[in-house]
Design a protein around this motif. Structure first.
Motif, PDB file in Angstrom:
ATOM      1  N   PHE A 174       0.840  -1.197   0.000  1.00  0.00           N
ATOM      2  CA  PHE A 174       0.000   0.000   0.000  1.00  0.00           C
ATOM      3  C   PHE A 174       0.878   1.252   0.000  1.00  0.00           C
ATOM      4  N   ALA A 175       0.328   2.340  -0.522  1.00  0.00           N
ATOM      5  CA  ALA A 175       1.085   3.597  -0.607  1.00  0.00           C
ATOM      6  C   ALA A 175       1.154   4.269   0.763  1.00  0.00           C
ATOM      7  N   PHE A 176       2.316   4.832   1.076  1.00  0.00           N
ATOM      8  CA  PHE A 176       2.450   5.592   2.326  1.00  0.00           C
ATOM      9  C   PHE A 176       3.671   6.500   2.229  1.00  0.00           C
ATOM     10  N   SER A 177       3.739   7.439   3.163  1.00  0.00           N
ATOM     11  CA  SER A 177       4.890   8.336   3.265  1.00  0.00           C
ATOM     12  C   SER A 177       5.461   8.236   4.666  1.00  0.00           C
ATOM     13  N   GLY A 179       9.290   9.495   6.964  1.00  0.00           N
ATOM     14  CA  GLY A 179      10.667   9.969   7.013  1.00  0.00           C
ATOM     15  C   GLY A 179      11.084  10.816   5.831  1.00  0.00           C
ATOM     16  N   GLY A 180      10.136  11.549   5.276  1.00  0.00           N
ATOM     17  CA  GLY A 180      10.448  12.397   4.129  1.00  0.00           C
ATOM     18  C   GLY A 180      10.462  11.671   2.799  1.00  0.00           C
ATOM     19  N   GLN A 181      10.069  10.379   2.803  1.00  0.00           N
ATOM     20  CA  GLN A 181      10.032   9.578   1.582  1.00  0.00           C
ATOM     21  C   GLN A 181       8.592   9.150   1.285  1.00  0.00           C
ATOM     22  N   SER A 182       8.260   9.056   0.009  1.00  0.00           N
ATOM     23  CA  SER A 182       6.940   8.587  -0.407  1.00  0.00           C
ATOM     24  C   SER A 182       7.095   7.274  -1.166  1.00  0.00           C
ATOM     25  N   PHE A 183       6.225   6.317  -0.848  1.00  0.00           N
ATOM     26  CA  PHE A 183       6.306   4.989  -1.446  1.00  0.00           C
ATOM     27  C   PHE A 183       4.968   4.636  -2.093  1.00  0.00           C
ATOM     28  N   LYS A 184       4.974   4.473  -3.393  1.00  0.00           N
ATOM     29  CA  LYS A 184       3.744   4.119  -4.090  1.00  0.00           C
ATOM     30  C   LYS A 184       3.457   2.626  -3.953  1.00  0.00           C
ATOM     31  N   GLN A 185       2.222   2.244  -4.174  1.00  0.00           N
ATOM     32  CA  GLN A 185       1.845   0.840  -4.116  1.00  0.00           C
ATOM     33  C   GLN A 185       2.399   0.098  -5.333  1.00  0.00           C
ATOM     34  N   GLY A 186       2.793  -1.169  -5.116  1.00  0.00           N
ATOM     35  CA  GLY A 186       3.288  -1.989  -6.218  1.00  0.00           C
ATOM     36  C   GLY A 186       4.790  -2.188  -6.164  1.00  0.00           C
ATOM     37  N   LEU A 196      15.693   2.284   4.350  1.00  0.00           N
ATOM     38  CA  LEU A 196      15.703   2.487   5.796  1.00  0.00           C
ATOM     39  C   LEU A 196      14.354   3.011   6.280  1.00  0.00           C
ATOM     40  N   GLN A 197      13.812   4.009   5.601  1.00  0.00           N
ATOM     41  CA  GLN A 197      12.515   4.567   5.992  1.00  0.00           C
ATOM     42  C   GLN A 197      11.380   3.582   5.707  1.00  0.00           C
ATOM     43  N   TYR A 198      11.510   2.826   4.630  1.00  0.00           N
ATOM     44  CA  TYR A 198      10.500   1.822   4.260  1.00  0.00           C
ATOM     45  C   TYR A 198      10.342   0.778   5.363  1.00  0.00           C
ATOM     46  N   THR A 199      11.444   0.429   6.024  1.00  0.00           N
ATOM     47  CA  THR A 199      11.402  -0.607   7.063  1.00  0.00           C
ATOM     48  C   THR A 199      11.125  -0.045   8.461  1.00  0.00           C
ATOM     49  N   MET A 201       8.659   2.446   9.237  1.00  0.00           N
ATOM     50  CA  MET A 201       7.268   2.839   9.487  1.00  0.00           C
ATOM     51  C   MET A 201       6.463   1.674  10.058  1.00  0.00           C
ATOM     52  N   ARG A 202       5.646   1.946  11.076  1.00  0.00           N
ATOM     53  CA  ARG A 202       4.782   0.891  11.611  1.00  0.00           C
ATOM     54  C   ARG A 202       3.418   1.415  12.068  1.00  0.00           C
ATOM     55  N   LYS A 203       3.341   2.657  12.538  1.00  0.00           N
ATOM     56  CA  LYS A 203       2.093   3.164  13.114  1.00  0.00           C
ATOM     57  C   LYS A 203       0.988   3.329  12.075  1.00  0.00           C
ATOM     58  N   GLU A 204       1.365   3.614  10.812  1.00  0.00           N
ATOM     59  CA  GLU A 204       0.356   3.777   9.767  1.00  0.00           C
ATOM     60  C   GLU A 204       0.032   2.460   9.069  1.00  0.00           C
ATOM     61  N   ASP A 205       0.727   1.406   9.439  1.00  0.00           N
ATOM     62  CA  ASP A 205       0.496   0.105   8.804  1.00  0.00           C
ATOM     63  C   ASP A 205      -0.707  -0.568   9.461  1.00  0.00           C
ATOM     64  N   PRO A 206      -1.710  -1.024   8.670  1.00  0.00           N
ATOM     65  CA  PRO A 206      -2.882  -1.705   9.241  1.00  0.00           C
ATOM     66  C   PRO A 206      -2.511  -2.925  10.074  1.00  0.00           C
TER      67      PRO A 206
END
Length: 309
Positions: A174-177, A179-186, A196-199, A201-206
């Protein structure tokens, strides 16, 4: 005419032989440089004293016989003014005879008895209290299995390793932002800082921490795949430099060679386990509480995989 053709063939064979000899010499020099660099890097990486031998092992693991062993991966979040905490705690059992790996990401808020402290606390605090050894002994007490090896990685340096292998490709659910980075879905390609930022994040993860663990596994598998490719040989200086600056382990160079020789196929058959529990506040502090029966269930999976039942 016939003699002329014969002489040309001999010259061609001689020329090809010289080219082959030159390639062999270059290959030998490259292999020697690679081995020398590897050994020099290990001088800073290998630290046997950080982890005492487990009392849950009756005999030494034989890597030559492909016996199953465990590795505790600690991703350490070092903070200014203190020793830091294990931001990531990943336990793996590797079985060479079955060519398989069992993986368990232990939620950092899991409430356990801290080995040697006689107190209940979050499992990631064990590192702050007593480093690698106390972390490993706490995991051993929690799951009743031995920790044979450890790999300690500085999470900030984690990005250097991703960059060293040329980045990793992951399938983002799923798409999320963060640590100043944006990650699209897929399917997306990540450089070191993005990984580093991708790994983290946890609070916005369902799925909370479990979703974060899945993303960590994606990146780790991406690093392993890239590191095992022939293309990575040309980047070995960058890879060794990233490891030397950011990693500690008790796996010696000979043991690394044995693992590569006898367990290489196991990385293609990796299964991730999940330990179920509930979040609860105790005295105003959030913990992840794991029921005894769930802990026993996960312990049995690893004991079976390690042939310890």
């Amino acid at each position: 005419m016939q003699r002329s053709r014969t002489r040309q063939k001999r010259k061609k064979r001689k020329f090809l032989s010289i080219i082959l000899l030159i390639l062999l010499v270059i290959g030998a020099i490259f292999a020697f440089r690679l081995y020398s660099s590897f050994n020099n890097a290990l001088d800073n990486i290998v630290n046997k004293s950080a982890l005492e031998k487990s009392d849950k092992r009756k005999k030494e693991v034989s890597l030559e016989n492909k016996e199953a062993f465990t590795v505790l991966l600690l991703g350490v979040d070092e903070r200014e003014g203190d020793k830091g905490r294990s931001d990531t705690m990943l336990l793996m059992s590797v079985n060479g005879k079955e060519n398989s790996v069992e993986m368990l990401s232990i939620p950092r808020d899991t409430r356990v008895n801290i080995a040697g402290k006689n107190k209940k606390d979050k499992i990631n605090h064990a590192y702050a209290f007593g480093g690698v050894d106390m972390s490993a002994k706490t995991v051993e007490e929690f799951l009743d299995i031995p920790v044979d090896y450890y790999v300690e990685m500085n999470m900030d340096g984690f990005k250097d390793l991703v960059d060293a292998v040329g980045g990793v490709t992951v399938d983002n659910p799923f798409a999320f932002s963060y640590g100043g980075q944006s990650f699209k879905q897929g399917t997306i390609h990540l450089n070191g800082e993005e990984a580093l930022q991708y790994t983290r994040m946890r609070k916005e993860d369902p799925k909370g921490d479990f979703g974060r663990q899945a993303r960590q596994r994606q990146v780790i598998e991406g690093i392993l795949d890239k590191g095992a490719s022939m293309q990575s040989l040309w980047k070995y200086n960058d890879i060794l430099g990233a490891l030397k600056s950011n990693m500690q382990t008790n796996v010696s160079v000979d043991e690394m060679m044995d693992i590569q020789k006898h367990y290489a196929g196991a990385r293609n058959n990796m299964k991730q386990e999940q330990i179920e529990g509930t979040g609860q506040k105790i005295d105003g502090v959030y913990y992840y509480l794991v029921p005894d029966e769930e802990r026993d269930r996960v312990s049995s999976i690893f004991k079976d995989h390690l042939n310890l039942q």
